[in-house]
Design a protein around this motif. Sequence first.
Motif, mmCIF file in Angstrom:
data_model
loop_
_atom_site.group_PDB
_atom_site.id
_atom_site.type_symbol
_atom_site.label_atom_id
_atom_site.label_comp_id
_atom_site.label_asym_id
_atom_site.label_seq_id
_atom_site.Cartn_x
_atom_site.Cartn_y
_atom_site.Cartn_z
ATOM 1 N N ILE A 84 -0.537 5.774 0.142
ATOM 2 C CA ILE A 84 -1.081 6.056 -1.185
ATOM 3 C C ILE A 84 -0.004 6.618 -2.120
ATOM 4 N N VAL A 104 -2.953 8.906 -13.938
ATOM 5 C CA VAL A 104 -3.758 8.232 -12.905
ATOM 6 C C VAL A 104 -3.003 8.244 -11.580
ATOM 7 N N CYS A 105 -1.708 7.922 -11.624
ATOM 8 C CA CYS A 105 -0.927 7.848 -10.385
ATOM 9 C C CYS A 105 -0.719 9.227 -9.772
ATOM 10 N N LEU A 108 -3.967 10.248 -8.181
ATOM 11 C CA LEU A 108 -4.151 9.489 -6.940
ATOM 12 C C LEU A 108 -3.375 10.155 -5.796
ATOM 13 N N GLY A 151 -5.029 13.654 -5.048
ATOM 14 C CA GLY A 151 -6.331 13.497 -4.394
ATOM 15 C C GLY A 151 -6.192 13.049 -2.950
ATOM 16 N N TYR A 188 -4.304 -1.949 -8.546
ATOM 17 C CA TYR A 188 -4.298 -0.679 -9.284
ATOM 18 C C TYR A 188 -5.720 -0.103 -9.304
ATOM 19 N N SER A 217 -7.008 0.740 -5.673
ATOM 20 C CA SER A 217 -6.491 1.965 -5.071
ATOM 21 C C SER A 217 -7.344 3.170 -5.457
ATOM 22 N N LEU A 218 -7.987 3.081 -6.629
ATOM 23 C CA LEU A 218 -8.868 4.174 -7.033
ATOM 24 C C LEU A 218 -10.115 4.184 -6.142
ATOM 25 N N LEU A 267 -10.057 3.106 -3.057
ATOM 26 C CA LEU A 267 -9.543 3.611 -1.777
ATOM 27 C C LEU A 267 -9.511 5.136 -1.798
ATOM 28 N N ALA A 268 -9.077 5.717 -2.930
ATOM 29 C CA ALA A 268 -9.033 7.173 -3.057
ATOM 30 C C ALA A 268 -10.444 7.755 -2.914
ATOM 31 N N LEU A 275 -11.459 10.428 -0.164
ATOM 32 C CA LEU A 275 -12.007 11.710 -0.625
ATOM 33 C C LEU A 275 -13.414 11.942 -0.081
ATOM 34 N N PHE A 295 -14.699 15.135 2.017
ATOM 35 C CA PHE A 295 -15.544 16.146 1.369
ATOM 36 C C PHE A 295 -17.035 15.838 1.297
#
Lengths: 111, 133
Positions: A58, A92-93, A96, A99, B38, B41-42, B44-45, B49, B53
């Motif tokens: 990531i 954003v990066c 990421l 997080g 791009y 990946s959000l 994936l985050a 997460l 949590f």
Amino acid sequence: MAHKGTSSFIMQRFTAALLIPLGLWFLVGVVSHLGADYDAARAWLAKPLNGILMALFIAIGAWHMRIGMAEIIADYIHSGLKGVLDILNWLVCLALIAGAAFAVYTVTFAG
Amino acid sequence: MADHAQGARPLSPHLQIWRFTVTMAASITHRGTGAVLYGGSLLLALWVLSLAFSPSLFAGVSGFVTSPVGFIIVAGYVWSLSFHLMNGLRHLYWDSGRGLAVPTATKTAWAVYIGSVVLAAIILWAGYAGMGA
């Protein structure tokens, strides 16, 4: 970002090379745990090697993404919006990376 | 000043006048899959997460990826990563100064399209078969 062309070019290639093995690991590892139950998926990510590789994928991926998106913005956006989008791209990066690092840290050390 | 000069200058040929080639398609697809990754990946985050949590959010994500819409999104992400990774190898090879001749570049473009579909299919088949979905 004037005069940053060469370092961006090198970093794009450097992160790309690192992302080849990390990307293959990610495809195999994560897709096989997508539908897993919570405890099984968490136990998988809690293994040190998986946690390290996930954090690296990531973080290095975010760096690579930032360079690529900056290129797209530079190609298509010529108005004052460009500066705003460049900053947004950075944020954003960074979010990421933060997080993902926080999540991997929590899963690894909170059991 | 710049605007005035621009009005008089000839424009370079743009998209609609080029003959379609597979190398051109691969170039466009490389950028397109990059943009998809791009956004992916959000997601994936979000998965990582929720794993850290929120068991209830994770259960929601797990349920979603096995739904038809979820599968399409996962498949799109997996193929995009497969393509971008394999075409990235092609780019790195070019950076070494090799593989740039047109017949070679055409062959490797086809190889990347076919190879990325095969790789994505194997990954998805293995992943979803293991789910019992």
